[in-house]
Design an enzyme around this catalytic site. Sequence first.
Site, PDB file in Angstrom:
ATOM      1  N   SER A 191     -10.389  23.189  17.697  1.00 57.15           N
ATOM      2  CA  SER A 191     -10.807  22.231  18.713  1.00 57.15           C
ATOM      3  C   SER A 191     -10.873  22.922  20.078  1.00 57.15           C
ATOM      4  CB  SER A 191      -9.878  21.016  18.705  1.00 57.15           C
ATOM      5  OG  SER A 191     -10.389  19.987  19.506  1.00 57.15           O
ATOM      6  N   ASP A 276     -17.504  15.110  11.898  1.00 59.51           N
ATOM      7  CA  ASP A 276     -16.678  15.285  13.090  1.00 59.51           C
ATOM      8  C   ASP A 276     -17.379  14.658  14.298  1.00 59.51           C
ATOM      9  OD1 ASP A 276     -15.045  16.114  15.144  1.00 59.51           O
ATOM     10  OD2 ASP A 276     -15.098  18.241  14.615  1.00 59.51           O
ATOM     11  N   HIS A 305     -12.598  15.836  12.314  1.00 61.35           N
ATOM     12  CA  HIS A 305     -12.049  16.813  13.251  1.00 61.35           C
ATOM     13  C   HIS A 305     -10.800  17.520  12.728  1.00 61.35           C
ATOM     14  CE1 HIS A 305     -12.181  18.763  17.058  1.00 61.35           C
ATOM     15  NE2 HIS A 305     -10.987  18.333  17.431  1.00 61.35           N
TER      16      HIS A 305
END
Length: 329
Positions: A191, A276, A305
């Site tokens: 991320s 995602d 995610h």
Amino acid sequence: MPQFDLPLEQLTAYRPDLVEPTDLEEFWRDTLDVARAQRRPTRRDRVETGLPLVDTWDLEFSGFGGHPIRAWLHLPHGDRPPGGFGAVVEYVGAGGGRGLPHEPSLWALAGHAHLIMDNRGQGSGWRVGHTSDPQSCDEGAPSFPGFATRGILDPRLYYYRRLYTDAVLAVDLIRDLAEIDADRVVVEGISQGGGVALAASGLAADLAGVMSEVPYLCDFPRGIAIAGPPYSEIAGYLAVHRDHVEQAFMTLSYMDAAVLARRATAPALVVAALMDTTTPPSTVFAAHNNYGGESEMIVYPFNGHEGGGSHYSRRKLDFVATLFGRGAE
């Protein structure tokens, strides 16, 4: 959550025309030169974790502005190998910090050094951190809750200028340690950490490899247009500050990890998850398709995610073992 972004065949060819400032090279060269000139000695304290297979140190090193940045250094217990350990520098996702010293280190258990860098000013969202951001007020400029709009009207004041600089200086730090083989340093993250790893790939020279899982901070124009938080923090800010759109996107052009990764040369492993909505797959493919070196894309069609989880961890172990094996020859 269904697949909502471009079809995979379009993603593989997706290469947006991302704006690159004419003074991008000068901006980052000057930023890093100043930060390196402000470095102070690193503090290093041994920490007892109760884990006999891993030796851990609490590090404090100089980041952007000479600010103190905390990190954990995990090493396999025992004598270092001839030439030193290969090392993995890990950057943490948004809202998180370096955690607690006894949290397991995959890389140290695999026989490698592991440096996990704190996120300045973060570390209260999902994993504890220990580093403040002395410039967090950004000279009083208004911002949307979160980190994505802090200082967004000036690239010199933007939060991610500071975090990217910390990330590069963390690479400098680990290369200077006596236990480390400076030619075998890999960066990684998920991320926000994955975006920082891509930015570092273009800003830190001679990395051995890069691993970026569902990275944030890539292709800002598309992420802001279609994604939820943290990209939507910027959309929320611009919904109020309607007259700041051009200035905000100018700042973001200096920080776009898909732009900075054009300068990378190290082999990369990149992960996209097609469900995602936090870091949409098109933004991840924008970075992969613009990457300056060799880049392998791993796609998880039915994940969001959370990315590749333990399946991806196995791929990472093999990727790093291959890279460090080459470096040791």
